[in-house]
Scaffold this motif. Sequence first.
Motif, PDB file in Angstrom:
ATOM      1  N   GLY A 186      38.175  37.037  30.379  1.00 28.63           N
ATOM      2  CA  GLY A 186      37.563  38.361  29.434  1.00 28.63           C
ATOM      3  C   GLY A 186      38.408  39.465  29.643  1.00 28.63           C
ATOM      4  N   ALA A 187      39.538  39.478  30.420  1.00 26.77           N
ATOM      5  CA  ALA A 187      40.485  40.751  30.544  1.00 26.77           C
ATOM      6  C   ALA A 187      41.024  40.712  28.969  1.00 26.77           C
ATOM      7  CB  ALA A 187      41.502  40.315  31.558  1.00 26.77           C
ATOM      8  N   VAL A 188      41.455  41.917  28.780  1.00 21.19           N
ATOM      9  CA  VAL A 188      42.436  42.177  27.557  1.00 21.19           C
ATOM     10  C   VAL A 188      43.483  41.352  27.228  1.00 21.19           C
ATOM     11  CG1 VAL A 188      43.533  43.966  28.552  1.00 21.19           C
ATOM     12  CG2 VAL A 188      43.195  44.060  25.864  1.00 21.19           C
ATOM     13  N   VAL A 203      56.248  45.535  39.528  1.00 25.20           N
ATOM     14  CA  VAL A 203      54.825  45.045  39.902  1.00 25.20           C
ATOM     15  C   VAL A 203      54.291  44.364  38.387  1.00 25.20           C
ATOM     16  CG1 VAL A 203      52.619  46.021  40.150  1.00 25.20           C
ATOM     17  CG2 VAL A 203      54.268  46.971  41.379  1.00 25.20           C
ATOM     18  N   LYS A 204      53.850  43.041  38.696  1.00 29.25           N
ATOM     19  CA  LYS A 204      53.366  42.141  37.652  1.00 29.25           C
ATOM     20  C   LYS A 204      51.551  42.155  37.728  1.00 29.25           C
ATOM     21  CE  LYS A 204      53.392  37.206  36.340  1.00 29.25           C
ATOM     22  NZ  LYS A 204      51.899  36.699  37.264  1.00 29.25           N
ATOM     23  N   GLY A 205      50.896  42.299  36.666  1.00 33.18           N
ATOM     24  CA  GLY A 205      49.467  42.228  36.710  1.00 33.18           C
ATOM     25  C   GLY A 205      49.039  43.441  36.282  1.00 33.18           C
ATOM     26  N   VAL A 206      49.764  44.308  35.756  1.00 36.62           N
ATOM     27  CA  VAL A 206      49.343  45.891  35.053  1.00 36.62           C
ATOM     28  C   VAL A 206      48.726  45.678  33.741  1.00 36.62           C
ATOM     29  CG1 VAL A 206      49.964  48.058  34.667  1.00 36.62           C
ATOM     30  CG2 VAL A 206      50.934  46.850  36.676  1.00 36.62           C
ATOM     31  N   LEU A 207      47.509  46.061  33.251  1.00 29.73           N
ATOM     32  CA  LEU A 207      47.041  46.084  31.995  1.00 29.73           C
ATOM     33  C   LEU A 207      46.529  47.472  31.729  1.00 29.73           C
ATOM     34  CD1 LEU A 207      44.659  42.895  32.253  1.00 29.73           C
ATOM     35  CD2 LEU A 207      47.149  43.054  31.037  1.00 29.73           C
ATOM     36  N   HIS A 208      46.216  48.413  32.539  1.00 28.98           N
ATOM     37  CA  HIS A 208      45.432  49.647  32.548  1.00 28.98           C
ATOM     38  C   HIS A 208      46.551  50.594  32.539  1.00 28.98           C
ATOM     39  CE1 HIS A 208      42.869  52.912  32.906  1.00 28.98           C
ATOM     40  NE2 HIS A 208      41.607  52.409  32.548  1.00 28.98           N
ATOM     41  N   ALA A 255      49.727  51.709  35.418  1.00 22.33           N
ATOM     42  CA  ALA A 255      51.117  51.864  34.919  1.00 22.33           C
ATOM     43  C   ALA A 255      51.767  53.172  35.400  1.00 22.33           C
ATOM     44  CB  ALA A 255      51.419  51.787  33.464  1.00 22.33           C
ATOM     45  N   ARG A 256      51.028  54.124  35.259  1.00 15.36           N
ATOM     46  CA  ARG A 256      51.414  55.598  35.927  1.00 15.36           C
ATOM     47  C   ARG A 256      51.250  55.497  37.240  1.00 15.36           C
ATOM     48  NH1 ARG A 256      48.623  57.247  31.258  1.00 15.36           N
ATOM     49  NH2 ARG A 256      46.558  57.140  32.181  1.00 15.36           N
ATOM     50  N   LEU A 257      50.643  55.027  37.958  1.00 15.22           N
ATOM     51  CA  LEU A 257      50.574  54.843  39.432  1.00 15.22           C
ATOM     52  C   LEU A 257      51.865  53.946  40.049  1.00 15.22           C
ATOM     53  CD1 LEU A 257      46.870  54.223  40.289  1.00 15.22           C
ATOM     54  CD2 LEU A 257      48.117  56.200  41.031  1.00 15.22           C
ATOM     55  N   ALA A 258      52.296  52.925  39.241  1.00 17.76           N
ATOM     56  CA  ALA A 258      53.378  52.231  39.482  1.00 17.76           C
ATOM     57  C   ALA A 258      54.594  52.874  39.490  1.00 17.76           C
ATOM     58  CB  ALA A 258      53.279  50.934  38.557  1.00 17.76           C
ATOM     59  N   VAL A 259      54.740  53.630  38.543  1.00 13.91           N
ATOM     60  CA  VAL A 259      56.109  54.537  38.334  1.00 13.91           C
ATOM     61  C   VAL A 259      55.952  55.335  39.280  1.00 13.91           C
ATOM     62  CG1 VAL A 259      57.125  56.061  36.728  1.00 13.91           C
ATOM     63  CG2 VAL A 259      56.426  53.970  36.030  1.00 13.91           C
ATOM     64  N   GLY A 260      54.795  56.209  39.666  1.00 10.09           N
ATOM     65  CA  GLY A 260      54.698  57.061  40.546  1.00 10.09           C
ATOM     66  C   GLY A 260      55.019  56.773  41.974  1.00 10.09           C
ATOM     67  N   HIS A 261      54.559  55.260  42.309  1.00 10.56           N
ATOM     68  CA  HIS A 261      55.196  54.696  43.607  1.00 10.56           C
ATOM     69  C   HIS A 261      56.650  54.253  43.635  1.00 10.56           C
ATOM     70  CE1 HIS A 261      50.714  55.323  44.246  1.00 10.56           C
ATOM     71  NE2 HIS A 261      51.406  54.975  45.715  1.00 10.56           N
ATOM     72  N   GLY A 262      57.464  54.407  42.582  1.00  6.96           N
ATOM     73  CA  GLY A 262      58.878  54.308  42.751  1.00  6.96           C
ATOM     74  C   GLY A 262      59.156  52.734  42.414  1.00  6.96           C
ATOM     75  N   ALA A 298      47.085  45.125  25.338  1.00 11.33           N
ATOM     76  CA  ALA A 298      47.227  46.156  26.412  1.00 11.33           C
ATOM     77  C   ALA A 298      48.845  46.850  26.454  1.00 11.33           C
ATOM     78  CB  ALA A 298      47.322  45.489  27.802  1.00 11.33           C
ATOM     79  N   LEU A 299      49.766  46.169  25.779  1.00  9.84           N
ATOM     80  CA  LEU A 299      51.127  46.588  25.883  1.00  9.84           C
ATOM     81  C   LEU A 299      51.273  47.841  25.394  1.00  9.84           C
ATOM     82  CD1 LEU A 299      54.226  45.878  26.348  1.00  9.84           C
ATOM     83  CD2 LEU A 299      54.131  44.991  24.063  1.00  9.84           C
ATOM     84  N   PRO A 300      50.776  48.536  24.162  1.00  8.97           N
ATOM     85  CA  PRO A 300      51.201  49.854  23.829  1.00  8.97           C
ATOM     86  C   PRO A 300      50.641  50.956  24.848  1.00  8.97           C
ATOM     87  CG  PRO A 300      50.342  48.394  21.970  1.00  8.97           C
ATOM     88  CD  PRO A 300      50.201  47.792  23.244  1.00  8.97           C
ATOM     89  N   GLY A 301      49.491  50.730  25.400  1.00 12.47           N
ATOM     90  CA  GLY A 301      48.950  51.558  26.303  1.00 12.47           C
ATOM     91  C   GLY A 301      49.932  51.948  27.644  1.00 12.47           C
ATOM     92  N   VAL A 302      50.407  50.654  27.922  1.00  4.81           N
ATOM     93  CA  VAL A 302      51.237  50.658  29.192  1.00  4.81           C
ATOM     94  C   VAL A 302      52.655  51.243  28.848  1.00  4.81           C
ATOM     95  CG1 VAL A 302      52.490  49.247  30.862  1.00  4.81           C
ATOM     96  CG2 VAL A 302      50.079  48.770  30.452  1.00  4.81           C
ATOM     97  N   VAL A 303      53.113  50.971  27.635  1.00  2.00           N
ATOM     98  CA  VAL A 303      54.295  51.496  27.380  1.00  2.00           C
ATOM     99  C   VAL A 303      54.259  53.067  27.092  1.00  2.00           C
ATOM    100  CG1 VAL A 303      55.992  51.655  25.099  1.00  2.00           C
ATOM    101  CG2 VAL A 303      55.075  49.385  25.963  1.00  2.00           C
ATOM    102  N   ASP A 304      53.328  53.533  26.537  1.00  2.00           N
ATOM    103  CA  ASP A 304      52.970  54.894  26.591  1.00  2.00           C
ATOM    104  C   ASP A 304      53.079  55.534  27.756  1.00  2.00           C
ATOM    105  OD1 ASP A 304      53.098  54.675  23.783  1.00  2.00           O
ATOM    106  OD2 ASP A 304      50.989  55.170  23.539  1.00  2.00           O
TER     107      ASP A 304
END
Length: 343
Positions: free
Chosen positions: A247-249, A215-220, A224-231, A254-260
């Motif tokens: 005006g988007a980040v 999935v491309k376009g994830v910033l929040h 990211a957690r929802l993406a992983v939860g949906h397989g 955004a990367l470190p929050g998604v990695v975590d």
Amino acid sequence: MSRAREAERRARDVLDPVHFDFLAGGAGAERTLADNEAAFARRRLLPRVLRGAGAPDLSTTLLGAELAAPVVVAPTAFHRLAHPDGEVATAVGVAAAGGLMTLSMMATVAVEHVADVGVPLWFGLYLQPDRGFTAAVVARAQDAGCRALVVTADSPVRGRHTRDLAHGFRALPEGMVCENMRDADWRVRDLVVDADLTWDDVAWLRATTSLPVLVKGVLHPADARLAVGHGVDGVIVSNHGGRQLDGAVSTLDALPGVVDAVAGRVPVLLDGGVRSGTDALVALALGADAVMVGRPVLWGLALGGAAGVRAVLGDLADELAHALTLVGARRPGDLTPDLVVTP
């Protein structure tokens, strides 16, 4: 000036100004477009010394694809605006560089012809409201040999591209169409962006194909957690190259929050703002498994066709290898977040 930036400067001189602005431009006041690059300029490297790292090794395996470097070509539309051979020339250059290409659904060359080059290939997919047509496109990409699907998630509406609006650019030149949008009757359909799409549509896609889905376009981080939860099989941190929500980040911010949030369960890629091997190193140190590059590849294509693409990717890899040694690491996997600071 990095070689990728120099290629952009030179490409401006050889491309139709309307087409250059389509490829280079962003949404609104282009704040996010600019910040994608500025975010890298805000970082500094804190190298280690006397580490005995030896000769650098950039080789990477990503969802089963063996790559010469952790650099993936992002899905970008309309390559024939940059070069007559379009996406085929891009694919030849990517293959020569030992890379992996993501072919856009909005390509001006059919997926079958691009796949014939033999380059490792992912397919960039916009889920269409007509699920039958979407399923047919997916089957076509799979039959052509594509190894994964990259689903664009950040386009519920079309971006307002300031430069395109100023030029009145609304259609491809005569003789060019989006070849992957042909239906069973070989008519070219219009791409539909759909504000009604939800994670249920991703679940439907997962049930429709055996191909890995990113999935491309994830910033929040929550997404990211929802993406992983949906397989999903991978998450791409992207703001569409600054072409959607101005005006988007920035993607690097955004990367470190998604990695975590992903916590190593699937690969995380960063798309947006990478203009040098040092930029790539910063993203890898902050947790990306690979970076995606889009516009620099188009500038190389405009300047030299397949050879230009290979040169841009080769320069990025050379710069990354050089920077890797200088920070005291041998492989991208040796990089750690403490090597990057924000003064």
